[in-house]
Design a protein around this motif. Sequence first.
Motif, PDB file in Angstrom:
ATOM      1  N   ALA A   1       0.827  -1.215   0.000  1.00 51.32           N
ATOM      2  CA  ALA A   1       0.000   0.000   0.000  1.00 51.32           C
ATOM      3  C   ALA A   1       0.855   1.255   0.000  1.00 51.32           C
ATOM      4  O   ALA A   1       0.448   2.302  -0.533  1.00 51.32           O
ATOM      5  CB  ALA A   1      -0.932  -0.010   1.214  1.00 51.32           C
ATOM      6  N   ALA A   2       2.066   1.158   0.572  1.00 51.38           N
ATOM      7  CA  ALA A   2       2.972   2.305   0.626  1.00 51.38           C
ATOM      8  C   ALA A   2       3.770   2.471  -0.663  1.00 51.38           C
ATOM      9  O   ALA A   2       4.550   3.426  -0.785  1.00 51.38           O
ATOM     10  CB  ALA A   2       3.920   2.146   1.810  1.00 51.38           C
ATOM     11  N   GLY A   3       3.597   1.545  -1.630  1.00 55.00           N
ATOM     12  CA  GLY A   3       4.224   1.709  -2.926  1.00 55.00           C
ATOM     13  C   GLY A   3       5.286   0.699  -3.307  1.00 55.00           C
ATOM     14  O   GLY A   3       5.889   0.800  -4.380  1.00 55.00           O
ATOM     15  N   LEU A   4       5.525  -0.313  -2.460  1.00 51.34           N
ATOM     16  CA  LEU A   4       6.544  -1.312  -2.775  1.00 51.34           C
ATOM     17  C   LEU A   4       5.952  -2.455  -3.601  1.00 51.34           C
ATOM     18  O   LEU A   4       4.788  -2.839  -3.392  1.00 51.34           O
ATOM     19  CB  LEU A   4       7.126  -1.902  -1.489  1.00 51.34           C
ATOM     20  CG  LEU A   4       7.951  -0.969  -0.600  1.00 51.34           C
ATOM     21  CD1 LEU A   4       8.288  -1.683   0.719  1.00 51.34           C
ATOM     22  CD2 LEU A   4       9.228  -0.544  -1.310  1.00 51.34           C
ATOM     23  N   PRO A   5       6.734  -3.041  -4.514  1.00 48.83           N
ATOM     24  CA  PRO A   5       6.282  -4.286  -5.166  1.00 48.83           C
ATOM     25  C   PRO A   5       6.120  -5.372  -4.095  1.00 48.83           C
ATOM     26  O   PRO A   5       6.869  -5.402  -3.122  1.00 48.83           O
ATOM     27  CB  PRO A   5       7.444  -4.617  -6.108  1.00 48.83           C
ATOM     28  CG  PRO A   5       8.166  -3.333  -6.318  1.00 48.83           C
ATOM     29  CD  PRO A   5       8.034  -2.576  -5.024  1.00 48.83           C
ATOM     30  N   ARG A   6       5.165  -6.259  -4.288  1.00 50.46           N
ATOM     31  CA  ARG A   6       4.901  -7.269  -3.259  1.00 50.46           C
ATOM     32  C   ARG A   6       6.122  -8.137  -2.972  1.00 50.46           C
ATOM     33  O   ARG A   6       6.397  -8.468  -1.824  1.00 50.46           O
ATOM     34  CB  ARG A   6       3.706  -8.140  -3.658  1.00 50.46           C
ATOM     35  CG  ARG A   6       3.316  -9.180  -2.598  1.00 50.46           C
ATOM     36  CD  ARG A   6       1.932  -9.735  -2.843  1.00 50.46           C
ATOM     37  NE  ARG A   6       0.915  -8.728  -2.637  1.00 50.46           N
ATOM     38  CZ  ARG A   6       0.389  -8.418  -1.448  1.00 50.46           C
ATOM     39  NH1 ARG A   6       0.818  -9.053  -0.353  1.00 50.46           N
ATOM     40  NH2 ARG A   6      -0.536  -7.501  -1.343  1.00 50.46           N
ATOM     41  N   ALA A   7       6.873  -8.498  -3.998  1.00 48.43           N
ATOM     42  CA  ALA A   7       8.055  -9.325  -3.762  1.00 48.43           C
ATOM     43  C   ALA A   7       9.073  -8.608  -2.889  1.00 48.43           C
ATOM     44  O   ALA A   7       9.695  -9.203  -2.006  1.00 48.43           O
ATOM     45  CB  ALA A   7       8.692  -9.716  -5.096  1.00 48.43           C
ATOM     46  N   VAL A   8       9.243  -7.309  -3.132  1.00 49.59           N
ATOM     47  CA  VAL A   8      10.188  -6.520  -2.332  1.00 49.59           C
ATOM     48  C   VAL A   8       9.678  -6.381  -0.895  1.00 49.59           C
ATOM     49  O   VAL A   8      10.430  -6.541   0.070  1.00 49.59           O
ATOM     50  CB  VAL A   8      10.411  -5.129  -2.968  1.00 49.59           C
ATOM     51  CG1 VAL A   8      11.244  -4.238  -2.041  1.00 49.59           C
ATOM     52  CG2 VAL A   8      11.086  -5.269  -4.320  1.00 49.59           C
ATOM     53  N   ALA A   9       8.394  -6.078  -0.748  1.00 46.46           N
ATOM     54  CA  ALA A   9       7.815  -5.932   0.591  1.00 46.46           C
ATOM     55  C   ALA A   9       7.936  -7.233   1.380  1.00 46.46           C
ATOM     56  O   ALA A   9       8.235  -7.220   2.584  1.00 46.46           O
ATOM     57  CB  ALA A   9       6.350  -5.513   0.485  1.00 46.46           C
ATOM     58  N   THR A  10       7.720  -8.357   0.706  1.00 50.00           N
ATOM     59  CA  THR A  10       7.824  -9.661   1.375  1.00 50.00           C
ATOM     60  C   THR A  10       9.251  -9.932   1.825  1.00 50.00           C
ATOM     61  O   THR A  10       9.492 -10.337   2.967  1.00 50.00           O
ATOM     62  CB  THR A  10       7.352 -10.776   0.434  1.00 50.00           C
ATOM     63  OG1 THR A  10       5.989 -10.549   0.073  1.00 50.00           O
ATOM     64  CG2 THR A  10       7.480 -12.137   1.098  1.00 50.00           C
ATOM     65  N   GLU A  11      10.204  -9.704   0.936  1.00 50.99           N
ATOM     66  CA  GLU A  11      11.608  -9.929   1.288  1.00 50.99           C
ATOM     67  C   GLU A  11      12.026  -9.041   2.461  1.00 50.99           C
ATOM     68  O   GLU A  11      12.684  -9.494   3.411  1.00 50.99           O
ATOM     69  CB  GLU A  11      12.498  -9.647   0.075  1.00 50.99           C
ATOM     70  CG  GLU A  11      13.983  -9.866   0.310  1.00 50.99           C
ATOM     71  CD  GLU A  11      14.388 -11.331   0.331  1.00 50.99           C
ATOM     72  OE1 GLU A  11      15.543 -11.616   0.702  1.00 50.99           O
ATOM     73  OE2 GLU A  11      13.538 -12.182  -0.009  1.00 50.99           O
TER      74      GLU A  11
END
Length: 291
Positions: free
Chosen positions: A199-209
Amino acid sequence: MLSSVARIAIIGGGNIGEALLAGLLQAGRQVKDLVVAEAYPARAAQLAEKYSVRVTDVADAAENAAYVIVAVKPDAVEGVVEVLAELASDADSSSVEQVVVSVAAGVPTAFYEAKLPAGAPVVRVMPNTPMLVGAGVTALSRGRFANEAQLAEVSEIFSAVGAVLTVPEKQMDAVTAVSGSGPAYFFLMVEAVVDAGVAAGLPRAVATELAVQTMAGSAAMLLNRMGDSGTGSAVGPLDTSAAELRASVTSPGGTTAAGLRELERGGLRSAVASAVEAAKTRSEQLRITSE
């Protein structure tokens, strides 16, 4: 120390049983001293092929075993205990004393003691799912007839899949609520942080990592602090490492302080307390009695 020739029977080839089997082998136990009882033929064949271990029925597995680990679902416990009681009644006086180790949630030691021959040693354990990767934590409680040496030997068995501590059996429902259910609380928190990152603008893969590595690193810092301070044991002094570490990364008026303020405003502490209490109450409701 656990005898290198003590035979261990694992009753139940599910995730917990397999994790313990794998951990014991990794810790140096010999395949010849391990046996598994598994009712489903396909699963039995899978375990036998993967670990080269003998997989058989309950009676055959438990016969002559020094430790019988009952790792089945609670509704299957009574059938297992009936087999163990029959084996015990047929055993001669020269047979090794058999220690029954219960991994089944909600089944107290008194249940086994009421159905097995008088004086049967029973130890109740509550592991959690991180044991599947060798990073679990297991709480032990001994029944009326298990001695300290037997408790220490069971502790050694479960140390193959993570940390081990001993608690009074009356605390087992709380243990279930904190560590048994705890991984799910953790996964929900990670899920929430990942969604917030997206929601803050990160790709999901990046946010997960970022979320997963941050949680893993933070846990490592906490474990290191507890080890250095000597508070990583069940009998150690009150530990404040989590609060201290939180304070150390929170600058006055900074970004972390702003985020923590919102978590407090959202009732994080109250929600966690309610979750643990609800899980403890449910564990109490699921308890099986010997009556």
